[in-house]
Design a protein around this motif. Structure first.
Motif, PDB file in Angstrom:
ATOM      1  N   SER A  31       9.119  10.645  -5.516  1.00 36.98           N
ATOM      2  CA  SER A  31       9.531  10.332  -4.152  1.00 36.98           C
ATOM      3  C   SER A  31      10.234  11.492  -3.461  1.00 36.98           C
ATOM      4  O   SER A  31      10.209  11.585  -2.251  1.00 36.98           O
ATOM      5  CB  SER A  31      10.425   9.096  -4.151  1.00 36.98           C
ATOM      6  OG  SER A  31      11.594   9.350  -4.888  1.00 36.98           O
ATOM      7  N   GLY A  47       5.409  -0.969   4.599  1.00 39.41           N
ATOM      8  CA  GLY A  47       4.606  -1.101   3.391  1.00 39.41           C
ATOM      9  C   GLY A  47       3.371  -1.942   3.640  1.00 39.41           C
ATOM     10  O   GLY A  47       3.367  -2.820   4.503  1.00 39.41           O
ATOM     11  N   SER A  49      -0.536  -3.241   1.308  1.00 40.35           N
ATOM     12  CA  SER A  49      -0.982  -3.535  -0.054  1.00 40.35           C
ATOM     13  C   SER A  49      -1.249  -2.302  -0.913  1.00 40.35           C
ATOM     14  O   SER A  49      -0.993  -2.332  -2.112  1.00 40.35           O
ATOM     15  CB  SER A  49      -2.223  -4.426  -0.037  1.00 40.35           C
ATOM     16  OG  SER A  49      -3.304  -3.751   0.567  1.00 40.35           O
ATOM     17  N   THR A  50      -1.727  -1.213  -0.336  1.00 45.31           N
ATOM     18  CA  THR A  50      -2.075  -0.048  -1.147  1.00 45.31           C
ATOM     19  C   THR A  50      -1.124   1.136  -0.979  1.00 45.31           C
ATOM     20  O   THR A  50      -1.301   2.157  -1.641  1.00 45.31           O
ATOM     21  CB  THR A  50      -3.513   0.419  -0.815  1.00 45.31           C
ATOM     22  OG1 THR A  50      -3.615   0.619   0.588  1.00 45.31           O
ATOM     23  CG2 THR A  50      -4.531  -0.604  -1.277  1.00 45.31           C
ATOM     24  N   GLY A  51      -0.118   1.017  -0.089  1.00 50.34           N
ATOM     25  CA  GLY A  51       0.786   2.147   0.088  1.00 50.34           C
ATOM     26  C   GLY A  51       1.862   1.915   1.117  1.00 50.34           C
ATOM     27  O   GLY A  51       2.228   0.770   1.404  1.00 50.34           O
ATOM     28  N   GLU A  52       2.372   3.014   1.656  1.00 53.18           N
ATOM     29  CA  GLU A  52       3.431   2.984   2.665  1.00 53.18           C
ATOM     30  C   GLU A  52       3.127   3.984   3.757  1.00 53.18           C
ATOM     31  O   GLU A  52       2.607   5.071   3.497  1.00 53.18           O
ATOM     32  CB  GLU A  52       4.781   3.384   2.059  1.00 53.18           C
ATOM     33  CG  GLU A  52       5.483   2.329   1.289  1.00 53.18           C
ATOM     34  CD  GLU A  52       6.869   2.772   0.857  1.00 53.18           C
ATOM     35  OE1 GLU A  52       7.654   1.876   0.526  1.00 53.18           O
ATOM     36  OE2 GLU A  52       7.170   3.989   0.830  1.00 53.18           O
ATOM     37  N   GLU A  67       1.495   7.300   2.163  1.00 45.11           N
ATOM     38  CA  GLU A  67       1.669   7.568   0.736  1.00 45.11           C
ATOM     39  C   GLU A  67       1.101   6.409  -0.075  1.00 45.11           C
ATOM     40  O   GLU A  67       1.430   5.249   0.176  1.00 45.11           O
ATOM     41  CB  GLU A  67       3.165   7.725   0.448  1.00 45.11           C
ATOM     42  CG  GLU A  67       3.496   8.110  -0.953  1.00 45.11           C
ATOM     43  CD  GLU A  67       3.432   9.615  -1.174  1.00 45.11           C
ATOM     44  OE1 GLU A  67       3.266  10.009  -2.338  1.00 45.11           O
ATOM     45  OE2 GLU A  67       3.551  10.377  -0.209  1.00 45.11           O
ATOM     46  N   LYS A  69       0.653   3.839  -3.171  1.00 45.56           N
ATOM     47  CA  LYS A  69       1.576   3.251  -4.151  1.00 45.56           C
ATOM     48  C   LYS A  69       1.372   3.892  -5.517  1.00 45.56           C
ATOM     49  O   LYS A  69       2.329   4.133  -6.235  1.00 45.56           O
ATOM     50  CB  LYS A  69       1.348   1.744  -4.259  1.00 45.56           C
ATOM     51  CG  LYS A  69       2.003   0.952  -3.164  1.00 45.56           C
ATOM     52  CD  LYS A  69       1.877  -0.529  -3.429  1.00 45.56           C
ATOM     53  CE  LYS A  69       2.553  -1.305  -2.315  1.00 45.56           C
ATOM     54  NZ  LYS A  69       2.401  -2.742  -2.498  1.00 45.56           N
ATOM     55  N   SER A  70       0.135   4.123  -5.879  1.00 44.50           N
ATOM     56  CA  SER A  70      -0.185   4.731  -7.167  1.00 44.50           C
ATOM     57  C   SER A  70      -1.189   5.853  -6.954  1.00 44.50           C
ATOM     58  O   SER A  70      -2.286   5.592  -6.475  1.00 44.50           O
ATOM     59  CB  SER A  70      -0.824   3.725  -8.120  1.00 44.50           C
ATOM     60  OG  SER A  70      -0.170   2.504  -8.100  1.00 44.50           O
ATOM     61  N   GLN A  97      -3.230  10.992  -3.297  1.00 44.53           N
ATOM     62  CA  GLN A  97      -1.858  10.503  -3.176  1.00 44.53           C
ATOM     63  C   GLN A  97      -1.377  10.317  -1.750  1.00 44.53           C
ATOM     64  O   GLN A  97      -0.687   9.351  -1.465  1.00 44.53           O
ATOM     65  CB  GLN A  97      -0.903  11.461  -3.892  1.00 44.53           C
ATOM     66  CG  GLN A  97       0.527  10.992  -3.917  1.00 44.53           C
ATOM     67  CD  GLN A  97       1.389  11.869  -4.797  1.00 44.53           C
ATOM     68  OE1 GLN A  97       0.918  12.797  -5.439  1.00 44.53           O
ATOM     69  NE2 GLN A  97       2.665  11.587  -4.820  1.00 44.53           N
ATOM     70  N   ARG A  98      -1.706  11.235  -0.841  1.00 50.45           N
ATOM     71  CA  ARG A  98      -1.085  11.173   0.484  1.00 50.45           C
ATOM     72  C   ARG A  98      -1.983  11.758   1.552  1.00 50.45           C
ATOM     73  O   ARG A  98      -2.695  12.720   1.305  1.00 50.45           O
ATOM     74  CB  ARG A  98       0.259  11.885   0.399  1.00 50.45           C
ATOM     75  CG  ARG A  98       0.594  12.834   1.438  1.00 50.45           C
ATOM     76  CD  ARG A  98       1.940  13.541   1.332  1.00 50.45           C
ATOM     77  NE  ARG A  98       2.799  13.196   0.249  1.00 50.45           N
ATOM     78  CZ  ARG A  98       3.136  14.027  -0.734  1.00 50.45           C
ATOM     79  NH1 ARG A  98       2.678  15.252  -0.779  1.00 50.45           N
ATOM     80  NH2 ARG A  98       3.935  13.635  -1.684  1.00 50.45           N
TER      81      ARG A  98
END
Length: 128
Positions: A31, A47, A49-52, A67, A69-70, A97-98
C-alpha cells in the motif's frame, strides 16, 4: 608513472557492499507504493468488487488511480479524472495491479474520477 602505487580495495568493497544491500533491501511493496503513485492528500476512496478507486488532491492538482484488490494476471483496467469544465484524462490497458496515476490541474474546481477493473467499476461523484 603510477606503476609502484597500489590501491587499497577496502573503499571499493564498501561501496559494492552498500550497493548490494540497497538491491537486496529495496523499498517494500504494497500500500505504500500505491500511496506514492499520487501526490497530495487522499480525499476519497471508493471500493468495488475487484478493487479501489482513489482520488488525491493537493497544490492545485488532482490525481486518481485504480488499484486491484489482488495483483494477478493482466486484465482490463482504467481510470479517468476530470476537473469541472475541463476535458477528462485517463489511462486504460491490460495491467496486473493498477491503472494510473493520472493527474490534472484543478485549481479550485471540483473534480470527479471513475475507475474499472474487469467490468466492475466505481465513481467518486463531484468532489469539491
Amino acid at each position: 608513472m603510477f606503476g609502484g602505487m597500489k590501491r587499497n580495495p577496502a573503499p571499493t568493497l564498501a561501496v559494492l557492499a552498500a550497493t548490494g544491500s540497497l538491491l537486496m533491501f529495496g523499498p517494500p511493496s504494497g500500500s505504500a507504493d500505491a500511496a506514492a503513485a499520487c501526490a497530495g492528500r487522499p480525499v476519497k476512496t471508493v471500493g468495488f468488487s475487484t478493487g479501489e478507486l482513489r482520488l488525491y488532491k493537493g497544490n492545485g492538482y488532482a490525481c486518481a488511480v485504480t488499484e486491484a484488490k489482488s495483483p494477478g494476471p493482466r486484465r482490463q483496467m482504467s481510470v479517468t479524472i476530470q476537473a469541472r469544465g475541463g476535458a477528462p484524462a485517463g489511462d486504460s490497458g491490460a495491467y496486473t495491479q493498477r491503472a494510473g496515476p493520472v493527474t490534472v490541474h484543478v485549481g479550485n474546481r471540483c473534480v470527479r474520477a471513475t475507475g474499472s477493473i474487469s467490468g466492475s467499476s466505481a465513481e467518486t461523484g463531484w468532489v469539491c
